[in-house]
Design a protein around this motif. Sequence first.
Motif, PDB file in Angstrom:
ATOM      1  N   GLN A 146       0.825  -1.153   0.102  1.00  0.00           N
ATOM      2  CA  GLN A 146      -0.035   0.159  -0.065  1.00  0.00           C
ATOM      3  C   GLN A 146       0.877   1.261   0.102  1.00  0.00           C
ATOM      4  O   GLN A 146       1.984   1.265   0.866  1.00  0.00           O
ATOM      5  CB  GLN A 146      -0.809   0.135   1.306  1.00  0.00           C
ATOM      6  N   PRO A 147       0.764   2.178  -0.845  1.00  0.00           N
ATOM      7  CA  PRO A 147      -0.400   2.193  -1.792  1.00  0.00           C
ATOM      8  C   PRO A 147      -0.268   1.446  -2.857  1.00  0.00           C
ATOM      9  O   PRO A 147       1.138   0.914  -3.078  1.00  0.00           O
ATOM     10  CB  PRO A 147      -0.056   3.812  -2.469  1.00  0.00           C
ATOM     11  N   ALA A 148      -1.206   0.875  -3.660  1.00  0.00           N
ATOM     12  CA  ALA A 148      -1.258  -0.098  -4.475  1.00  0.00           C
ATOM     13  C   ALA A 148      -0.175   0.077  -5.473  1.00  0.00           C
ATOM     14  O   ALA A 148       0.506  -0.795  -6.317  1.00  0.00           O
ATOM     15  CB  ALA A 148      -2.443  -0.177  -5.209  1.00  0.00           C
TER      16      ALA A 148
END
Length: 360
Positions: A146-148
Amino acid sequence: MSRYWSDHVADLSPYTPGEQPRLDNLLKLNTNEHPFGPSPRVLAAIKAATNDNLRLYPDNDAMALRQTVSTLHGVDTAQVFPGNGSDEVLAHIFNGLFRHGDRPLVMPDITYSFYRTYCKLYGIACQTIPLADDYSIRVSDYAGVQPAKPAGIIFSNPNAPTGIALSLADIRVIALANPDVPVVVDEAYVDFGASSAIALLSECPNLVVVHTLSKSRSLAGLRVGYAVASKEIVDGLMRIKDSFNSYPLDSLAQVGAVAALQDTAYFDETRNAVIRLREALTQQLKTLGFQVLPSQANFVFARHSEHDAAALSRMLRAHGILVRHFSIARIDQFLRITIGTQADSDRLCNTLSEILLKTH
Ligand SMILES: *Cc1c(COP(=O)(O)O)cnc(C)c1O
């Protein structure tokens, strides 16, 4: 601080290399240099090339070196990106692949400290993932980052300064789980026991694998490293290089590097010797009461339950023995000790055993 500096200079956090003092009878086990010299063929090649041709610029694309690397690893010449030490190769990777606005670069909390230095230099946000309690990289943490879509992922394998290696199956999981971002594997120590992720390149086009001749080829003084990646990624890195310095590798470095990579017999003999010496030193240190992490590198990372690592490092230095100590949370009780010759290990362990007795 000078009023002539550009604004960003004051904010940089330059890398601190291990010290290189010139003292008599010094035992340097602090910068992971090879205990044996480079292949004799390297010295012969450099001597032969030391002539009037030095008036000419070197081959700007280091084609002979790239061809040698491509043969060695079974990749295309266009997949090889050479540089003035792998630190320079890494700098161009940060500049060319990781600058995506606010998207952070993901890395372990404990890894090669130069990565954070480059983040500062190039204004890249950095997101760290803690190593597991046993100091290994937990693969699942990198499978659903995360973030992707981070700017990229980077780690050393074997990791520095722990010496612990991931398997190719684990690296494959990380690369396949993040197909849209570059995953950079810094394999500075791979030749001392781990497997190279170059084998995964055809399946994982987002992988970038970085090698150096400073460690397993015993050529830290020559400054040669390279990355192996897809042709498209290498094209981008070449654009960066040719916007910075077209001739990063001098002529002597190019011929020396080719000779080193071609002398596979010397390479195997010396790296196997280092691996045997590592296993022997691990046992010697355990006998002295150290916990030693399982290393696949040319150093060990060790701590003593009853003695402060910074104090041990200072006392060793007083005896002319340099090891590396990092004042960094989680690892400040460890010493990173480069593998030397058997005589080096004996001197280290004899000195340590004196120190441990005296300070008990
Ligand atoms: C030594 C080292 C490098 C730098 O190697 P050079 O080729 O000498 O610049 C890069 N990464 C790691 C993890 C290292 O230990």
